[in-house]
Design an enzyme around this catalytic site. Structure first.
Site, short mmCIF file in Angstrom:
data_model
loop_
_atom_site.label_atom_id
_atom_site.label_comp_id
_atom_site.label_asym_id
_atom_site.label_seq_id
_atom_site.Cartn_x
_atom_site.Cartn_y
_atom_site.Cartn_z
N LYS A 13 0.83 -1.21 0.00
CA LYS A 13 0.00 0.00 0.00
C LYS A 13 0.86 1.26 0.00
O LYS A 13 0.60 2.20 -0.74
CB LYS A 13 -0.94 0.01 1.22
N ARG A 88 -9.54 0.67 9.83
CA ARG A 88 -9.09 -0.70 9.99
C ARG A 88 -10.07 -1.55 10.78
O ARG A 88 -9.82 -2.73 11.01
CB ARG A 88 -7.77 -0.68 10.74
N ARG A 127 11.38 -5.23 3.77
CA ARG A 127 10.98 -3.85 3.58
C ARG A 127 11.95 -2.89 4.28
O ARG A 127 12.39 -3.15 5.41
CB ARG A 127 9.60 -3.72 4.18
N ARG A 160 11.41 -1.20 10.08
CA ARG A 160 10.49 -0.97 11.18
C ARG A 160 10.66 -2.01 12.27
O ARG A 160 10.88 -3.18 11.99
CB ARG A 160 9.06 -1.03 10.65
N ARG A 171 0.22 -9.41 13.03
CA ARG A 171 -0.43 -8.33 12.27
C ARG A 171 -1.31 -8.92 11.16
O ARG A 171 -2.37 -8.39 10.88
CB ARG A 171 0.63 -7.39 11.67
#
Ligand code: AMP
Length: 217
Positions: A13, A88, A127, A160, A171
């Protein structure tokens, strides 16, 4: 134009939002980025969200709704907003509709970026992001020109703290339990568009532009 971006963590996203910003001049509002800024500034909100974020759970709706409705109001006057990571939960989606409705606005489209679960972990753990400009990279799928360094501003890229395998799995579970029902919610409203996120980044972008070009035409 108000765009809601749905999709599991690691779907891409953030990367696609950057491209929407470049093409349509919309403002990218990421609830996760907002919370990380609050944590960095060590605000009350940042401290309250910390435990949830570190374990891969959702922060309480009231905190998030207050923060994001303020962000949306502050972006008024721009070409539009793309909401990344918000809403969410169903409660957040309803509150968002109510807040927008008060100003005569609505969600114009909800893009659901669909990616198979077995791809997500690899995408997330590779990432990296730029702490200065927020640019998103992936060590294998979207590497910077010079390893570990942002193409735009030369800052050292970071990972992160919640991108570890254990938290990532939590998650993803949280996503299926609490966020996936939003797909039905927007489907029923008639403004859901599905985007296949299993393909390479450029093809996802083209599919997304195909949907949004019609809206801005
Ligand atoms: P993200 O960067 O979107 O993956 O968000 C990182 C973390 O921030 C999530 O795992 C949640 O703990 C928290 N968070 C972000 N957006 C929301 C939201 N809309 N509702 C509740 N918690 C959120």
């Amino acid at each position: 134009m108000i765009v809601v971006f749905l999709g599991p963590p690691g779907a891409g996203k953030g990367t696609q939002c950057q491209r929407l910003v470049e093409r349509y001049g919309v403002k990218h509002l990421s609830s996760g980025d907002c919370l990380r800024r609050e944590r960095q500034k060590n605000t009350d909100l940042g401290r309250r969200a910390q435990g949830y974020m570190d374990s891969g759970q959702l922060a309480p709706d009231d905190l998030i709704v207050a923060m994001m409705t303020q962000e949306i109001a502050a972006a008024d006057g721009q070409a539009g907003v793309v909401l990344d990571g918000f809403p969410r939960t169903l409660a957040q989606a309803r509150e968002l509709d109510q807040a927008l409705g008060g100003g005569g606005k609505k969600v114009d489209v909800a893009l659901n970026l669909e990616v198979a679960d077995d791809k997500l972990e690899l995408r997330i753990t590779g990432r990296r992001s730029c702490p200065q400009c927020g640019a998103a990279y992936h060590v294998a799928f979207n590497p910077p020109r010079k390893p570990g360094v942002c193409d735009r501003d030369g800052a050292v890229l970071v990972q992160r703290s919640d991108d570890t395998p254990e938290v990532v799995r939590n998650r993803i579970r949280t996503y299926h339990r609490q966020t996936a029902p939003l797909v039905d919610y927007y489907q029923r409203k008639g403004n859901l568009r599905r985007i296949d996120g299993n393909v390479e980044i450029g093809s996802v972008t083209q599919a997304m532009f195909g949907v949004l070009d019609l809206l801005v035409a």
